[in-house]
Design a protein around this motif. Structure first.
Motif, PDB file in Angstrom:
ATOM      1  N   ALA A 203      51.953  64.753  68.842  1.00 30.03           N
ATOM      2  CA  ALA A 203      52.960  64.564  67.799  1.00 30.03           C
ATOM      3  C   ALA A 203      54.272  65.260  68.150  1.00 30.03           C
ATOM      4  N   GLU A 204      54.178  66.451  68.736  1.00 28.78           N
ATOM      5  CA  GLU A 204      55.392  67.195  69.093  1.00 28.78           C
ATOM      6  C   GLU A 204      56.224  66.422  70.117  1.00 28.78           C
ATOM      7  N   ILE A 205      55.568  65.856  71.114  1.00 30.47           N
ATOM      8  CA  ILE A 205      56.290  65.103  72.143  1.00 30.47           C
ATOM      9  C   ILE A 205      56.863  63.818  71.554  1.00 30.47           C
ATOM     10  N   LEU A 206      56.083  63.129  70.724  1.00 30.65           N
ATOM     11  CA  LEU A 206      56.587  61.917  70.082  1.00 30.65           C
ATOM     12  C   LEU A 206      57.829  62.200  69.244  1.00 30.65           C
ATOM     13  N   LYS A 207      57.811  63.312  68.541  1.00 30.45           N
ATOM     14  CA  LYS A 207      58.969  63.668  67.716  1.00 30.45           C
ATOM     15  C   LYS A 207      60.188  63.935  68.574  1.00 30.45           C
ATOM     16  N   ARG A 208      60.016  64.588  69.736  1.00 33.51           N
ATOM     17  CA  ARG A 208      61.149  64.827  70.620  1.00 33.51           C
ATOM     18  C   ARG A 208      61.695  63.512  71.171  1.00 33.51           C
ATOM     19  N   PHE A 209      60.798  62.631  71.613  1.00 37.73           N
ATOM     20  CA  PHE A 209      61.240  61.318  72.088  1.00 37.73           C
ATOM     21  C   PHE A 209      62.034  60.595  71.001  1.00 37.73           C
ATOM     22  N   ASP A 210      61.526  60.661  69.787  1.00 35.22           N
ATOM     23  CA  ASP A 210      62.188  59.979  68.675  1.00 35.22           C
ATOM     24  C   ASP A 210      63.569  60.581  68.418  1.00 35.22           C
ATOM     25  N   GLN A 211      63.670  61.916  68.498  1.00 37.12           N
ATOM     26  CA  GLN A 211      64.968  62.578  68.313  1.00 37.12           C
ATOM     27  C   GLN A 211      65.977  62.097  69.354  1.00 37.12           C
ATOM     28  N   VAL A 212      65.558  62.085  70.615  1.00 36.39           N
ATOM     29  CA  VAL A 212      66.452  61.655  71.693  1.00 36.39           C
ATOM     30  C   VAL A 212      66.825  60.181  71.518  1.00 36.39           C
ATOM     31  N   LYS A 213      65.833  59.379  71.228  1.00 37.32           N
ATOM     32  CA  LYS A 213      66.080  57.944  71.075  1.00 37.32           C
ATOM     33  C   LYS A 213      67.086  57.665  69.957  1.00 37.32           C
ATOM     34  N   ASN A 214      66.931  58.359  68.827  1.00 35.16           N
ATOM     35  CA  ASN A 214      67.834  58.145  67.693  1.00 35.16           C
ATOM     36  C   ASN A 214      69.186  58.809  67.903  1.00 35.16           C
ATOM     37  N   ARG A 215      69.187  60.009  68.517  1.00 35.97           N
ATOM     38  CA  ARG A 215      70.448  60.716  68.737  1.00 35.97           C
ATOM     39  C   ARG A 215      71.400  59.897  69.597  1.00 35.97           C
ATOM     40  N   PHE A 216      70.844  59.239  70.632  1.00 39.13           N
ATOM     41  CA  PHE A 216      71.688  58.485  71.552  1.00 39.13           C
ATOM     42  C   PHE A 216      71.589  56.970  71.337  1.00 39.13           C
ATOM     43  N   GLU A 217      70.899  56.565  70.271  1.00 38.77           N
ATOM     44  CA  GLU A 217      70.788  55.152  69.888  1.00 38.77           C
ATOM     45  C   GLU A 217      70.292  54.305  71.065  1.00 38.77           C
ATOM     46  N   ILE A 218      69.168  54.747  71.643  1.00 36.08           N
ATOM     47  CA  ILE A 218      68.627  54.096  72.837  1.00 36.08           C
ATOM     48  C   ILE A 218      67.717  52.930  72.426  1.00 36.08           C
ATOM     49  N   PRO A 219      68.024  51.717  72.861  1.00 30.81           N
ATOM     50  CA  PRO A 219      67.204  50.559  72.501  1.00 30.81           C
ATOM     51  C   PRO A 219      65.978  50.435  73.406  1.00 30.81           C
ATOM     52  N   THR A 220      64.919  51.136  73.049  1.00 32.73           N
ATOM     53  CA  THR A 220      63.714  51.105  73.865  1.00 32.73           C
ATOM     54  C   THR A 220      62.504  51.414  72.999  1.00 32.73           C
ATOM     55  N   GLN A 221      61.384  51.692  73.651  1.00 35.12           N
ATOM     56  CA  GLN A 221      60.127  52.022  72.990  1.00 35.12           C
ATOM     57  C   GLN A 221      59.656  53.387  73.450  1.00 35.12           C
ATOM     58  N   GLN A 222      58.810  54.039  72.643  1.00 36.90           N
ATOM     59  CA  GLN A 222      58.279  55.349  73.021  1.00 36.90           C
ATOM     60  C   GLN A 222      56.777  55.403  72.781  1.00 36.90           C
ATOM     61  N   CYS A 223      56.104  56.239  73.587  1.00 39.97           N
ATOM     62  CA  CYS A 223      54.649  56.342  73.498  1.00 39.97           C
ATOM     63  C   CYS A 223      54.210  57.601  74.233  1.00 39.97           C
TER      64      CYS A 223
END
Length: 459
Positions: A203-223
């Motif tokens: 969960a901690e890693i997923l939350k970091r990925f989500d933060q980065v993805k949203n902060r920089f508006e990256i159009p991709t997927q995370q897992c």
């Protein structure tokens, strides 16, 4: 059904379709280890000749694992489109190969016939193909899927950004993530293999990925590629997850050895469609690799290519967003050298595409194999030419957590430039906005992670 032939004055007779399939396979150390490989090149050629003259219906009627004891077999057989099957059931396997490679056989033709094929039928025709045949045949087929973005379109070559870390340190992971993004990686997925399989770490890693993805508006997927049950619990606890991952096998026994069942996957798919963060319907990610069933004594006397084809028969039941073979990860016990790794990578990609799956590849090798980075790069070029959906990218080609070698972050950019390929369009637009790409090529800023950590970039 004739299971014997005469070659150079010697009669070769095989006891079963399963034996024909095994001995017609190109040489693999895993088949030798399992005791199912041809004893000589002559026997291999004889088996190929017998296989070429079998009917496609012979392969369907002789699955590698009995219907009554295996849910992979049941799903594969029960899912056959009988109308499509009837069009090719009386073809020989050799004739079916010729039909696939025929100039006039189109992508639509192959997709329609795919619905009438079982894993053993796909495995059989694959064994009759040369490496160039596998590239040519697979290149006819593109499989598009949608999670947050749509992947797999013709002209697109994507990457999974894999920022693995030996201790799952989130700051270390983030540093590697920023480096990969700066090279244009990650349009297919930002996906990490964790050391720690706990729900909290996942969960901690997923939350970091989500933060980065949203902060920089990256159009991709995370897992995060933890065990499927770990990911499910993280989702239940609110962790932002676009895809749920699981390694799969070609038999029910093999999947059970991985610690899950078919019902587990169904539950994960339903859970993510209700509570996941993906916009599209394709929310699963599967990984495979020739030889995994032998590791758990779940191969039922079959060769590793045939069992790999059965992985795809399982995977296609769930309409995954992405699948890939980790082609050289297990080691020389199953794929001894670069020749076997390259052959397996091309086989796996072709079989998955013919199965109707969005297929990528982790072009990798372990350090105790007879392979090196030149071999890996050659395989990457071949797969990109074949229309492979994506490859993996790790820092400097060295995965410091899994202890194997894969593609470097910058490899995909070189392949794209050589072959005239591009990232997923939304991602390409984002790369241009960030100054990382211009006119389809990386800029001078590529490889500079301070794009994300400098003034105004800090997450």
């Amino acid at each position: 059904m004739i299971l014997k032939t005469i070659l150079a004055g010697q009669t070769y007779e095989f006891a079963s379709v399963k034996e024909v399939l095994a001995k017609a396979n190109e040489q693999k150390s895993g088949d030798i280890l399992a005791g199912v490989a041809a004893g000589s090149d002559s026997e291999r050629i004889a088996a190929k000749e017998v296989l070429a003259n079998l009917l496609m219906s012979d392969l369907r009627n002789h699955p590698a694992v009995d219907y009554d004891i295996d849910d992979v077999t049941r799903m594969d057989q029960d899912g056959v489109d009988e109308q499509a099957y009837n069009k090719i059931k009386n073809m020989t396997v050799g004739d079916f190969r010729e039909w696939i490679l025929d100039l006039h056989t189109t992508e639509q033709d192959l997709k329609e016939i795919s619905k009438g094929l079982t894993a053993e039928m796909i495995a059989g025709v694959t064994k009759l193909m040369s490496n160039l045949d596998l590239v040519y045949g697979a290149n006819k087929i593109r499989i598009e899927t949608t999670c947050n973005t749509t992947a797999g379109s013709r002209g697109i070559f994507s990457t999974r950004l894999q920022p693995n870390h030996p201790t799952d340190d989130v700051e270390g992971i983030t540093a590697s993530l920023f480096e990969g993004l700066s090279y244009g990686c990650g349009d297919m997925l930002i996906g990490l293999n964790p050391v720690n399989d706990s729900v909290a770490s996942c969960a901690e890693i997923l939350k970091r990925f989500d933060q980065v993805k949203n902060r920089f508006e990256i159009p991709t997927q995370q897992c995060v590629l933890a065990h499927i049950t770990t990911q499910m619990e993280a989702v239940r606890q609110g962790a932002p997850t676009d895809l749920i991952f699981q390694s799969i096998a070609g038999s029910q026994k093999g999947n059970e050895a991985f610690g899950f069942s078919t019902q587990t996957v169904r539950e994960a798919q339903e859970l993510l469609r209700m509570k996941g963060t993906a916009k599209g319907e394709n929310v699963l990610y599967f990984e495979t690799g020739q030889g995994s069933e032998l590791s758990s004594d779940a191969h039922y006397g079959s060769d590793q290519l045939t069992m790999e084809a059965r992985c795809y028969a399982f995977a296609k039941q769930f309409q995954p967003f992405m699948v890939n073979t980790v082609v050289g990860f297990i080691g020389p016990e199953y794929l001894y050298d670069s020749k076997q790794v390259m052959r397996a990578g091309l086989e796996d990609h072709f079989m998955a595409k013919l199965s109707g799956l969005p297929m990528g590849c982790d072009c990798c090798y372990t350090n105790h194999m007879l392979a090196d980075q030149n071999d890996l790069e050659a395989l990457t070029l071949l797969l990109a030419s074949a229309g492979c959906n994506y490859v993996i990218g790790v820092p400097a080609s060295d995965d410091v957590m899994l202890n194997y070698q894969s593609n470097a972050y910058q490899d995909a950019a070189a392949v794209r430039e050589i072959l005239g390929l591009k990232p997923i369009r939304e991602y390409e637009i984002w790369l241009e906005k960030m100054g990382i790409m211009e006119n389809g090529r990386l800029t001078d800023r590529a490889g500079d992670p301070t794009i994300f950590t400098g003034k105004g970039g800090r997450y």
